[in-house]
Design an enzyme around this catalytic site. Structure first.
Site, mmCIF file in Angstrom:
data_model
loop_
_atom_site.group_PDB
_atom_site.id
_atom_site.type_symbol
_atom_site.label_atom_id
_atom_site.label_comp_id
_atom_site.label_asym_id
_atom_site.label_seq_id
_atom_site.Cartn_x
_atom_site.Cartn_y
_atom_site.Cartn_z
ATOM 1 N N ASP A 100 0.839 -1.206 0.000
ATOM 2 C CA ASP A 100 0.000 0.000 0.000
ATOM 3 C C ASP A 100 0.874 1.256 0.000
ATOM 4 O O ASP A 100 0.360 2.376 -0.032
ATOM 5 C CB ASP A 100 -1.022 -0.006 1.138
ATOM 6 C CG ASP A 100 -0.383 -0.063 2.510
ATOM 7 O OD1 ASP A 100 0.858 -0.146 2.608
ATOM 8 O OD2 ASP A 100 -1.144 -0.027 3.503
ATOM 9 N N ASP A 148 -1.033 -6.273 -0.030
ATOM 10 C CA ASP A 148 -1.286 -5.608 1.257
ATOM 11 C C ASP A 148 -2.780 -5.423 1.494
ATOM 12 O O ASP A 148 -3.501 -4.936 0.605
ATOM 13 C CB ASP A 148 -0.654 -4.210 1.239
ATOM 14 C CG ASP A 148 0.618 -4.129 2.046
ATOM 15 O OD1 ASP A 148 0.928 -5.069 2.809
ATOM 16 O OD2 ASP A 148 1.325 -3.103 1.907
ATOM 17 N N GLU A 156 10.121 -3.687 9.954
ATOM 18 C CA GLU A 156 10.489 -2.401 9.350
ATOM 19 C C GLU A 156 11.056 -1.442 10.390
ATOM 20 O O GLU A 156 10.473 -1.249 11.458
ATOM 21 C CB GLU A 156 9.235 -1.783 8.681
ATOM 22 C CG GLU A 156 9.526 -0.453 8.004
ATOM 23 C CD GLU A 156 8.443 -0.007 7.034
ATOM 24 O OE1 GLU A 156 7.480 -0.764 6.795
ATOM 25 O OE2 GLU A 156 8.569 1.118 6.508
ATOM 26 N N GLU A 182 -0.715 -5.274 9.058
ATOM 27 C CA GLU A 182 0.220 -4.591 9.954
ATOM 28 C C GLU A 182 -0.195 -4.669 11.417
ATOM 29 O O GLU A 182 -1.381 -4.592 11.737
ATOM 30 C CB GLU A 182 0.325 -3.107 9.545
ATOM 31 C CG GLU A 182 0.892 -2.898 8.164
ATOM 32 C CD GLU A 182 1.083 -1.420 7.826
ATOM 33 O OE1 GLU A 182 0.850 -0.546 8.695
ATOM 34 O OE2 GLU A 182 1.468 -1.137 6.672
HETATM 35 O O1 KIV Z 1 3.585 -1.041 1.551
HETATM 36 C C1 KIV Z 1 4.745 -1.432 1.419
HETATM 37 O O2 KIV Z 1 5.383 -1.240 0.385
HETATM 38 C C2 KIV Z 1 5.340 -2.141 2.535
HETATM 39 C C3 KIV Z 1 6.824 -2.355 2.505
HETATM 40 C C4 KIV Z 1 7.522 -1.088 2.747
HETATM 41 C C5 KIV Z 1 7.258 -3.426 3.423
HETATM 42 O O3 KIV Z 1 4.677 -2.524 3.442
#
Ligand code: KIV
Length: 281
Positions: A61, A100, A198, A131
Protein backbone atom coordinates in the site's frame (compact mmCIF):
# COMPACT_ATOMS: atom_id res chain seq x y z
CA UNK A 1 3.48 -29.77 -1.83
CA UNK A 2 4.02 -29.85 -5.61
CA UNK A 3 6.04 -26.87 -6.86
CA UNK A 4 4.90 -27.06 -10.48
CA UNK A 5 1.34 -26.53 -11.59
CA UNK A 6 -0.47 -29.83 -12.18
CA UNK A 7 -2.48 -28.41 -15.07
CA UNK A 8 -1.68 -26.01 -17.88
CA UNK A 9 1.30 -24.54 -19.69
CA UNK A 10 4.76 -25.02 -18.23
CA UNK A 11 3.89 -28.04 -16.12
CA UNK A 12 6.80 -30.46 -16.14
CA UNK A 13 8.96 -28.67 -18.75
CA UNK A 14 12.50 -29.82 -18.00
CA UNK A 15 14.75 -27.05 -16.74
CA UNK A 16 11.89 -24.54 -16.53
CA UNK A 17 12.10 -22.11 -13.63
CA UNK A 18 9.51 -23.18 -11.13
CA UNK A 19 6.99 -20.80 -9.63
CA UNK A 20 7.93 -19.77 -6.10
CA UNK A 21 6.03 -21.47 -3.31
CA UNK A 22 5.68 -20.94 0.42
CA UNK A 23 7.41 -24.27 0.91
CA UNK A 24 10.45 -23.09 -1.11
CA UNK A 25 10.58 -19.77 0.76
CA UNK A 26 10.57 -21.65 4.05
CA UNK A 27 13.34 -23.90 2.71
CA UNK A 28 15.41 -20.85 1.69
CA UNK A 29 15.00 -19.42 5.18
CA UNK A 30 16.04 -22.70 6.80
CA UNK A 31 19.10 -23.00 4.55
CA UNK A 32 20.16 -19.38 5.05
CA UNK A 33 19.55 -18.44 1.40
CA UNK A 34 18.60 -14.77 1.32
CA UNK A 35 15.15 -13.90 -0.05
CA UNK A 36 14.85 -10.90 -2.38
CA UNK A 37 11.56 -9.01 -2.25
CA UNK A 38 10.64 -5.74 -4.00
CA UNK A 39 7.43 -3.80 -4.13
CA UNK A 40 5.65 -3.85 -7.47
CA UNK A 41 2.50 -2.16 -8.69
CA UNK A 42 2.07 -2.91 -12.41
CA UNK A 43 2.43 -5.61 -15.06
CA UNK A 44 5.53 -4.21 -16.83
CA UNK A 45 7.58 -4.06 -13.66
CA UNK A 46 6.18 -7.41 -12.54
CA UNK A 47 7.65 -8.93 -15.70
CA UNK A 48 10.97 -7.10 -15.28
CA UNK A 49 11.34 -7.99 -11.59
CA UNK A 50 10.34 -11.59 -12.20
CA UNK A 51 12.83 -11.89 -15.08
CA UNK A 52 15.55 -10.45 -12.82
CA UNK A 53 14.99 -13.25 -10.31
CA UNK A 54 13.15 -11.40 -7.56
CA UNK A 55 11.69 -14.09 -5.28
CA UNK A 56 8.63 -12.27 -4.03
CA UNK A 57 6.68 -9.25 -5.24
CA UNK A 58 4.84 -7.12 -2.72
CA UNK A 59 1.93 -5.05 -3.99
CA UNK A 60 2.38 -2.72 -1.06
CA UNK A 61 0.00 0.00 0.00
CA UNK A 62 3.11 2.18 -0.31
CA UNK A 63 1.56 2.74 -3.74
CA UNK A 64 -0.53 5.39 -2.01
CA UNK A 65 2.63 7.42 -1.58
CA UNK A 66 4.81 6.46 -4.56
CA UNK A 67 2.08 6.24 -7.23
CA UNK A 68 -0.77 8.33 -5.90
CA UNK A 69 1.23 11.08 -4.21
CA UNK A 70 -0.42 10.86 -0.79
CA UNK A 71 1.54 11.70 2.34
CA UNK A 72 0.71 8.36 3.95
CA UNK A 73 -0.68 4.93 3.03
CA UNK A 74 -3.97 5.53 4.86
CA UNK A 75 -6.02 6.76 1.86
CA UNK A 76 -5.47 3.55 -0.16
CA UNK A 77 -8.67 1.56 -0.67
CA UNK A 78 -9.25 -2.17 -1.10
CA UNK A 79 -10.53 -1.54 -4.64
CA UNK A 80 -7.26 0.20 -5.52
CA UNK A 81 -5.25 -2.69 -4.09
CA UNK A 82 -7.32 -5.15 -6.12
CA UNK A 83 -6.61 -3.19 -9.31
CA UNK A 84 -2.84 -3.23 -8.73
CA UNK A 85 -2.75 -6.87 -7.62
CA UNK A 86 -4.53 -7.79 -10.86
CA UNK A 87 -2.01 -5.80 -12.92
CA UNK A 88 0.97 -7.41 -11.17
CA UNK A 89 -0.52 -10.90 -11.40
CA UNK A 90 -0.82 -10.49 -15.19
CA UNK A 91 2.88 -9.62 -15.59
CA UNK A 92 4.28 -12.08 -13.06
CA UNK A 93 5.09 -15.69 -13.87
CA UNK A 94 7.26 -17.08 -11.08
CA UNK A 95 7.57 -14.77 -8.09
CA UNK A 96 5.49 -15.23 -4.92
CA UNK A 97 2.85 -12.48 -4.95
CA UNK A 98 1.82 -10.72 -1.74
CA UNK A 99 -0.96 -8.14 -1.54
CA UNK A 100 -1.29 -5.61 1.26
CA UNK A 101 -4.58 -5.38 3.11
CA UNK A 102 -5.05 -1.59 3.22
CA UNK A 103 -5.91 0.56 6.22
CA UNK A 104 -9.44 -0.10 7.49
CA UNK A 105 -9.95 -3.31 5.49
CA UNK A 106 -9.24 -5.75 8.36
CA UNK A 107 -9.56 -3.70 11.55
CA UNK A 108 -13.26 -4.12 12.36
CA UNK A 109 -13.60 -7.87 12.68
CA UNK A 110 -12.13 -11.18 11.56
CA UNK A 111 -15.08 -11.52 9.17
CA UNK A 112 -14.20 -8.21 7.54
CA UNK A 113 -10.56 -9.32 7.25
CA UNK A 114 -11.64 -12.60 5.64
CA UNK A 115 -13.80 -10.76 3.09
CA UNK A 116 -11.00 -8.36 2.20
CA UNK A 117 -8.38 -11.11 2.02
CA UNK A 118 -10.60 -13.23 -0.22
CA UNK A 119 -11.00 -10.33 -2.64
CA UNK A 120 -7.21 -9.86 -2.84
CA UNK A 121 -6.63 -13.59 -3.32
CA UNK A 122 -9.25 -13.69 -6.09
CA UNK A 123 -7.41 -10.81 -7.76
CA UNK A 124 -4.22 -12.92 -7.87
CA UNK A 125 -2.45 -12.51 -4.52
CA UNK A 126 -0.98 -15.68 -3.02
CA UNK A 127 -0.59 -14.17 0.43
CA UNK A 128 -1.95 -11.12 2.22
CA UNK A 129 -0.02 -8.80 4.50
CA UNK A 130 -1.39 -6.95 7.48
CA UNK A 131 0.22 -4.59 9.95
CA UNK A 132 0.58 -4.63 13.70
CA UNK A 133 0.92 -6.95 16.68
CA UNK A 134 -1.27 -7.97 19.60
CA UNK A 135 -4.83 -7.69 18.37
CA UNK A 136 -3.84 -8.89 14.88
CA UNK A 137 -2.95 -12.41 16.12
CA UNK A 138 -6.64 -13.38 16.25
CA UNK A 139 -7.08 -12.07 12.70
CA UNK A 140 -4.01 -13.97 11.47
CA UNK A 141 -5.30 -17.17 13.09
CA UNK A 142 -8.76 -16.70 11.55
CA UNK A 143 -7.32 -16.22 8.03
CA UNK A 144 -4.65 -18.92 8.31
CA UNK A 145 -7.19 -21.48 9.48
CA UNK A 146 -9.25 -20.67 6.40
CA UNK A 147 -6.39 -21.25 3.97
CA UNK A 148 -5.13 -17.71 3.48
CA UNK A 149 -1.34 -17.40 3.82
CA UNK A 150 -0.56 -14.36 5.95
CA UNK A 151 2.51 -12.15 6.18
CA UNK A 152 2.59 -10.07 9.36
CA UNK A 153 4.36 -6.69 9.60
CA UNK A 154 5.92 -5.27 12.79
CA UNK A 155 8.09 -2.32 13.74
CA UNK A 156 7.30 0.82 11.82
CA UNK A 157 3.81 0.06 10.56
CA UNK A 158 3.00 2.91 8.16
CA UNK A 159 -0.79 2.57 8.52
CA UNK A 160 -0.34 3.62 12.17
CA UNK A 161 2.12 6.44 11.45
CA UNK A 162 -0.05 9.06 13.15
CA UNK A 163 -0.29 7.00 16.34
CA UNK A 164 3.46 6.25 16.22
CA UNK A 165 4.27 9.96 15.99
CA UNK A 166 5.95 9.79 12.59
CA UNK A 167 8.34 7.58 10.67
CA UNK A 168 10.50 6.72 13.68
CA UNK A 169 12.71 3.79 14.55
CA UNK A 170 10.75 1.22 16.57
CA UNK A 171 11.74 -1.27 19.26
CA UNK A 172 14.27 0.97 20.96
CA UNK A 173 14.51 0.41 24.70
CA UNK A 174 13.96 -2.76 26.68
CA UNK A 175 10.19 -2.58 26.97
CA UNK A 176 9.55 -1.77 23.31
CA UNK A 177 11.94 -4.53 22.21
CA UNK A 178 10.29 -7.07 24.52
CA UNK A 179 6.82 -6.18 23.20
CA UNK A 180 7.97 -6.50 19.61
CA UNK A 181 9.58 -9.89 20.28
CA UNK A 182 6.43 -11.11 22.02
CA UNK A 183 4.21 -9.94 19.16
CA UNK A 184 6.45 -11.71 16.61
CA UNK A 185 6.18 -15.03 18.46
CA UNK A 186 2.41 -14.64 18.88
CA UNK A 187 1.92 -13.94 15.18
CA UNK A 188 3.99 -16.95 14.15
CA UNK A 189 2.09 -19.14 16.62
CA UNK A 190 -1.18 -17.81 15.20
CA UNK A 191 -0.15 -19.03 11.76
CA UNK A 192 1.68 -16.18 10.04
CA UNK A 193 4.03 -17.77 7.52
CA UNK A 194 6.12 -14.67 6.83
CA UNK A 195 6.99 -11.54 8.77
CA UNK A 196 8.17 -8.11 7.63
CA UNK A 197 10.21 -6.11 10.13
CA UNK A 198 10.49 -2.40 9.35
CA UNK A 199 12.78 0.25 10.77
CA UNK A 200 14.33 -1.11 13.95
CA UNK A 201 17.75 -1.80 15.43
CA UNK A 202 19.62 -4.50 13.49
CA UNK A 203 20.36 -6.47 16.66
CA UNK A 204 16.67 -6.67 17.55
CA UNK A 205 15.64 -7.78 14.04
CA UNK A 206 18.38 -10.42 14.07
CA UNK A 207 17.16 -11.75 17.40
CA UNK A 208 13.55 -11.92 16.20
CA UNK A 209 14.62 -13.66 12.98
CA UNK A 210 16.62 -16.25 14.87
CA UNK A 211 13.74 -16.93 17.24
CA UNK A 212 11.28 -17.84 14.46
CA UNK A 213 11.00 -20.62 11.90
CA UNK A 214 9.34 -18.49 9.24
CA UNK A 215 11.04 -16.17 6.72
CA UNK A 216 11.56 -12.69 8.18
CA UNK A 217 12.01 -9.94 5.60
CA UNK A 218 13.63 -6.71 6.70
CA UNK A 219 13.41 -3.13 5.54
CA UNK A 220 15.59 -0.80 7.54
CA UNK A 221 16.08 -3.68 9.95
CA UNK A 222 19.65 -4.65 9.18
CA UNK A 223 21.42 -7.61 7.68
CA UNK A 224 20.29 -10.33 10.10
CA UNK A 225 16.91 -11.06 8.48
CA UNK A 226 16.09 -13.96 6.13
CA UNK A 227 15.64 -11.51 3.27
CA UNK A 228 15.20 -7.87 2.30
CA UNK A 229 12.48 -5.75 0.79
CA UNK A 230 12.78 -2.27 -0.69
CA UNK A 231 10.23 0.04 -2.24
CA UNK A 232 10.85 -0.17 -5.99
CA UNK A 233 10.85 3.60 -6.57
CA UNK A 234 13.36 4.10 -3.74
CA UNK A 235 15.86 1.56 -5.08
CA UNK A 236 15.49 2.98 -8.60
CA UNK A 237 16.30 6.47 -7.35
CA UNK A 238 12.91 7.89 -8.33
CA UNK A 239 11.93 9.07 -4.86
CA UNK A 240 12.54 12.77 -4.30
CA UNK A 241 13.71 14.34 -1.06
CA UNK A 242 15.78 12.90 1.74
CA UNK A 243 15.83 9.12 1.64
CA UNK A 244 16.02 7.01 4.78
CA UNK A 245 19.48 5.69 5.58
CA UNK A 246 18.44 2.09 4.86
CA UNK A 247 17.78 2.79 1.17
CA UNK A 248 20.36 2.26 -1.58
CA UNK A 249 19.88 3.71 -5.07
CA UNK A 250 20.77 0.77 -7.32
CA UNK A 251 20.53 2.99 -10.44
CA UNK A 252 23.80 4.63 -9.34
CA UNK A 253 26.24 3.44 -12.00
CA UNK A 254 23.76 0.95 -13.52
CA UNK A 255 23.33 1.08 -17.33
CA UNK A 256 19.62 0.20 -17.24
CA UNK A 257 16.66 -0.44 -14.96
CA UNK A 258 17.04 -4.17 -15.59
CA UNK A 259 20.69 -4.02 -14.53
CA UNK A 260 19.79 -2.10 -11.37
CA UNK A 261 17.18 -4.68 -10.41
CA UNK A 262 19.58 -7.57 -11.09
CA UNK A 263 22.24 -5.83 -9.02
CA UNK A 264 19.79 -5.40 -6.14
CA UNK A 265 18.88 -9.10 -6.25
CA UNK A 266 22.56 -10.10 -6.41
CA UNK A 267 23.54 -7.83 -3.51
CA UNK A 268 20.71 -9.15 -1.33
CA UNK A 269 21.52 -12.77 -2.23
CA UNK A 270 25.22 -12.23 -1.46
CA UNK A 271 24.23 -10.49 1.77
CA UNK A 272 26.20 -7.39 0.73
CA UNK A 273 23.02 -5.34 1.06
CA UNK A 274 22.25 -4.03 3.56
CA UNK A 275 25.58 -3.16 5.10
CA UNK A 276 24.80 -2.44 8.75
CA UNK A 277 27.64 0.10 8.94
CA UNK A 278 25.93 2.17 6.20
CA UNK A 279 22.26 1.19 6.18
CA UNK A 280 21.68 -0.11 9.69
CA UNK A 281 20.42 1.37 12.97
O1 KIV B 1 3.58 -1.04 1.55
C1 KIV B 1 4.75 -1.43 1.42
O2 KIV B 1 5.38 -1.24 0.39
C2 KIV B 1 5.34 -2.14 2.54
C3 KIV B 1 6.82 -2.35 2.50
C4 KIV B 1 7.52 -1.09 2.75
C5 KIV B 1 7.26 -3.43 3.42
O3 KIV B 1 4.68 -2.52 3.44
Amino acid sequence: MSETPIYGAGAGEPGARKPMTLHRLREMQAQGEAIAMLTCYDASFARALDDAGVDTLLVGDSLGMVLQGHRSTAPVTLEEMVYHVRCVARGNRHAWLIGDLPFGSYHQSTAQAMESAAVLMQAGAQMVKLEGGGWTSATVRFLAERGIPVCAHLGLTPQSVQALGGYRIQGRGEEAAATLKRHAVELAQAGATMLVLELMPSALAREVTQSLEIPVIGIGAGSGCSGQVLVLHDMLGLTRGKLPRFVRNFMDGAPSIEAAIRSCVAEVKARRFPDDAIHGY
